[in-house]
Each structure stands twice: as structure tokens, then as C-alpha cells.
Design an enzyme around this catalytic site. Structure first.
Site, PDB file in Angstrom:
ATOM      1  N   GLU A 293      -2.939  -4.650  -3.147  1.00  0.00           N
ATOM      2  CA  GLU A 293      -3.420  -5.481  -4.258  1.00  0.00           C
ATOM      3  C   GLU A 293      -3.355  -4.704  -5.568  1.00  0.00           C
ATOM      4  O   GLU A 293      -3.016  -5.258  -6.615  1.00  0.00           O
ATOM      5  CB  GLU A 293      -4.865  -5.933  -4.009  1.00  0.00           C
ATOM      6  CG  GLU A 293      -5.045  -6.829  -2.806  1.00  0.00           C
ATOM      7  CD  GLU A 293      -5.334  -6.064  -1.509  1.00  0.00           C
ATOM      8  OE1 GLU A 293      -4.834  -4.923  -1.371  1.00  0.00           O
ATOM      9  OE2 GLU A 293      -6.038  -6.606  -0.659  1.00  0.00           O
TER      10      GLU A 293
ATOM     11  N   CYS B   7     -10.090  -5.258   0.306  1.00  0.00           N
ATOM     12  CA  CYS B   7     -11.209  -4.319   0.439  1.00  0.00           C
ATOM     13  C   CYS B   7     -12.133  -4.467  -0.772  1.00  0.00           C
ATOM     14  O   CYS B   7     -11.797  -5.131  -1.762  1.00  0.00           O
ATOM     15  CB  CYS B   7     -10.690  -2.886   0.560  1.00  0.00           C
ATOM     16  SG  CYS B   7     -10.153  -2.165  -0.999  1.00  0.00           S
TER      17      CYS B   7
ATOM     18  N   CYS C  27      -3.986   0.587  -2.553  1.00  0.00           N
ATOM     19  CA  CYS C  27      -3.860  -0.646  -1.780  1.00  0.00           C
ATOM     20  C   CYS C  27      -2.744  -1.537  -2.349  1.00  0.00           C
ATOM     21  O   CYS C  27      -2.359  -1.413  -3.522  1.00  0.00           O
ATOM     22  CB  CYS C  27      -5.166  -1.425  -1.831  1.00  0.00           C
ATOM     23  SG  CYS C  27      -6.478  -0.739  -0.823  1.00  0.00           S
TER      24      CYS C  27
ATOM     25  N   GLU D 108       0.316   5.160   0.642  1.00  0.00           N
ATOM     26  CA  GLU D 108      -0.612   6.206   1.080  1.00  0.00           C
ATOM     27  C   GLU D 108      -0.130   7.577   0.613  1.00  0.00           C
ATOM     28  O   GLU D 108       0.996   7.725   0.127  1.00  0.00           O
ATOM     29  CB  GLU D 108      -0.768   6.141   2.604  1.00  0.00           C
ATOM     30  CG  GLU D 108      -1.390   4.807   3.027  1.00  0.00           C
ATOM     31  CD  GLU D 108      -1.633   4.677   4.518  1.00  0.00           C
ATOM     32  OE1 GLU D 108      -1.164   5.534   5.293  1.00  0.00           O
ATOM     33  OE2 GLU D 108      -2.303   3.697   4.903  1.00  0.00           O
ATOM     34  N   ASN D 109      -1.015   8.554   0.767  1.00  0.00           N
ATOM     35  CA  ASN D 109      -0.727   9.901   0.264  1.00  0.00           C
ATOM     36  C   ASN D 109      -1.290  10.926   1.251  1.00  0.00           C
ATOM     37  O   ASN D 109      -2.334  10.673   1.863  1.00  0.00           O
ATOM     38  CB  ASN D 109      -1.402  10.052  -1.115  1.00  0.00           C
ATOM     39  CG  ASN D 109      -0.945  11.283  -1.841  1.00  0.00           C
ATOM     40  OD1 ASN D 109      -1.337  12.405  -1.527  1.00  0.00           O
ATOM     41  ND2 ASN D 109      -0.098  11.088  -2.831  1.00  0.00           N
ATOM     42  N   ALA D 110      -0.617  12.061   1.361  1.00  0.00           N
ATOM     43  CA  ALA D 110      -1.086  13.117   2.258  1.00  0.00           C
ATOM     44  C   ALA D 110      -2.500  13.561   1.885  1.00  0.00           C
ATOM     45  O   ALA D 110      -3.278  13.976   2.746  1.00  0.00           O
ATOM     46  CB  ALA D 110      -0.123  14.299   2.215  1.00  0.00           C
TER      47      ALA D 110
ATOM     48  N   TYR E  20      -5.428  11.958   1.369  1.00  0.00           N
ATOM     49  CA  TYR E  20      -5.764  10.567   1.713  1.00  0.00           C
ATOM     50  C   TYR E  20      -6.387   9.708   0.608  1.00  0.00           C
ATOM     51  O   TYR E  20      -5.981   8.563   0.429  1.00  0.00           O
ATOM     52  CB  TYR E  20      -6.690  10.542   2.935  1.00  0.00           C
ATOM     53  CG  TYR E  20      -6.039  10.968   4.236  1.00  0.00           C
ATOM     54  CD1 TYR E  20      -4.672  11.253   4.327  1.00  0.00           C
ATOM     55  CD2 TYR E  20      -6.802  11.098   5.389  1.00  0.00           C
ATOM     56  CE1 TYR E  20      -4.096  11.663   5.523  1.00  0.00           C
ATOM     57  CE2 TYR E  20      -6.227  11.501   6.591  1.00  0.00           C
ATOM     58  CZ  TYR E  20      -4.867  11.781   6.649  1.00  0.00           C
ATOM     59  OH  TYR E  20      -4.299  12.176   7.828  1.00  0.00           O
TER      60      TYR E  20
ATOM     61  N   ASN F 191       0.840  -1.196   0.000  1.00  0.00           N
ATOM     62  CA  ASN F 191       0.000   0.000   0.000  1.00  0.00           C
ATOM     63  C   ASN F 191       0.877   1.250   0.000  1.00  0.00           C
ATOM     64  O   ASN F 191       1.946   1.282   0.612  1.00  0.00           O
ATOM     65  CB  ASN F 191      -1.019  -0.002   1.147  1.00  0.00           C
ATOM     66  CG  ASN F 191      -0.429  -0.245   2.516  1.00  0.00           C
ATOM     67  OD1 ASN F 191       0.592  -0.919   2.650  1.00  0.00           O
ATOM     68  ND2 ASN F 191      -1.057   0.273   3.541  1.00  0.00           N
TER      69      ASN F 191
ATOM     70  N   CYS G 162     -10.654  -3.542  -4.109  1.00  0.00           N
ATOM     71  CA  CYS G 162      -9.656  -4.508  -4.589  1.00  0.00           C
ATOM     72  C   CYS G 162     -10.324  -5.784  -5.098  1.00  0.00           C
ATOM     73  O   CYS G 162      -9.813  -6.423  -6.025  1.00  0.00           O
ATOM     74  CB  CYS G 162      -8.643  -4.821  -3.493  1.00  0.00           C
ATOM     75  SG  CYS G 162      -7.526  -3.431  -3.231  1.00  0.00           S
TER      76      CYS G 162
HETATM   77  N1  THU Z   1      -5.247  -1.729   2.488  1.00  0.00           N
HETATM   78  C1  THU Z   1      -4.679  -2.493   1.511  1.00  0.00           C
HETATM   79  O1  THU Z   1      -3.557  -2.219   1.062  1.00  0.00           O
HETATM   80  N2  THU Z   1      -5.376  -3.549   1.047  1.00  0.00           N
HETATM   81  C2  THU Z   1      -6.619  -3.905   1.487  1.00  0.00           C
HETATM   82  O2  THU Z   1      -7.252  -4.762   0.898  1.00  0.00           O
HETATM   83  C3  THU Z   1      -7.164  -3.270   2.693  1.00  0.00           C
HETATM   84  C4  THU Z   1      -6.561  -1.966   3.040  1.00  0.00           C
HETATM   85  C5  THU Z   1      -4.509  -0.557   2.964  1.00  0.00           C
HETATM   86  C6  THU Z   1      -5.089   0.766   2.527  1.00  0.00           C
HETATM   87  C7  THU Z   1      -4.553   1.701   3.587  1.00  0.00           C
HETATM   88  O3  THU Z   1      -3.251   2.141   3.169  1.00  0.00           O
HETATM   89  C8  THU Z   1      -4.401   0.834   4.812  1.00  0.00           C
HETATM   90  O4  THU Z   1      -4.484  -0.509   4.378  1.00  0.00           O
HETATM   91  C9  THU Z   1      -5.460   1.082   5.874  1.00  0.00           C
HETATM   92  O5  THU Z   1      -6.722   1.024   5.317  1.00  0.00           O
END
Ligand code: THU
Length: 131
Positions: free
Chosen positions: A53, A84, A51, A42-44, A46, A40, A87
Site C-alpha cells: 500500500e 496493516c 508494504c 522487504e529489506n535485510a 527487516y 511490498n 497502512c
Molecule cells: N504487507 C503488506 O505489504 N501490506 C499489508 O497491509 C500487510 C503486510 C507485507 C509486509 C511484509 O513484507 C509482508 O507483507 C509480511 O508481513
């Protein structure tokens, strides 16, 4: 499955997750046996985060493969991590309902489910197929 686990663990270690601090790694096997991983990012701003996947799928497509035959996802625990909703749809683009998805706790795979179990009656490429 061991190769997928090792790759996903390595990916998890590279996650960029300064906001959630929830590091995720994913690994996919394509139909030619090649494996592809992602973490995963992330970015400032949000919603711009991606993810693990999604990263693994992008790596697979960039390597020239478009069919996923096995998937593994690992997170920090204590709960089993499941892909999620977004994904699940992204995986569906490149996999059938019988795709095995290995769900991991922090120590490794605990349970294997199929994409069809996680994402029943999904919308997929076949809906857009011309008759
Ligand atoms: N996240 C994933 O990378 N994959 C998933 O299937 C569930 C959530 C990440 C997204 C975010 O960076 C962090 O988990 C918390 O939600």
C-alpha cells in the site's frame, strides 16, 4: 474494479519478499480515474521493508495525485488480506472514511469494507487544520 485487480496482481508478482515470502500487491484509484500500484519491498534490515500500500501511495503522489477513491489489496491467502495498521494511517492521509477497500483472497475480491470500518476514530489531516 477489474483494472485494479489486474494491476494489483501484476504488482504482487513483483514483490520483493525473500524473508516473509508473503507477496502482496495493492492498487489505488485516484480522483482523476488514474490507477497506481505497489508491492511490498522487504529489506535485510527487516524494519526497513515497506508494504504494498505504501508503494502504491508513493506512486500515486509521484504521479501528482493526492486523493484516493478506491483501493484493492491482494495477498497469497488463504485468509483475506487487510491493510496493516500503519497502512490504514497512510491511506487516511489521502482518503475519507468512506473509501472502499476491496479485500482479496488468492482468487480475487471477496469483501469490500470502508476505511472508516477498518480504522474508526482515526487521527487525520483535519486534526491539524487551523481554525
Ligand atoms: N504487507 C503488506 O505489504 N501490506 C499489508 O497491509 C500487510 C503486510 C507485507 C509486509 C511484509 O513484507 C509482508 O507483507 C509480511 O508481513
Amino acid at each position: 474494479m477489474q483494472d485494479l485487480l489486474e494491476l494489483a496482481r501484476r504488482m504482487m508478482g513483483r514483490a520483493h519478499a525473500p524473508y516473509s515470502k508473503f507477496h502482496v500487491g495493492a492498487a489505488l484509484r485516484a480522483d482523476d480515474g488514474s490507477i497506481h500500484g505497489g508491492c511490498n519491498v522487504e529489506n535485510a534490515a527487516y524494519p526497513q521493508g515497506t508494504c504494498a500500500e505504501a508503494g502504491a501511495i508513493a506512486a500515486m503522489v509521484a504521479a501528482g495525485r493526492t486523493r484516493i477513491v478506491e483501493c484493492l489489496v491482494i495477498g497469497p491467502g488463504p485468509d483475506l488480506i487487510t491493510p496493516c495498521g500503519g497502512c490504514r494511517q497512510k491511506l487516511r492521509e489521502f482518503a475519507r472514511d468512506d473509501l472502499p477497500i476491496h479485500l482479496c483472497g488468492p482468487d480475487g475480491p471477496v469483501r469490500t469494507v470502508t476505511l472508516g470500518e477498518l480504522f474508526p476514530m482515526s487521527f487525520g489531516p483535519h486534526h491539524l487544520a487551523k481554525p
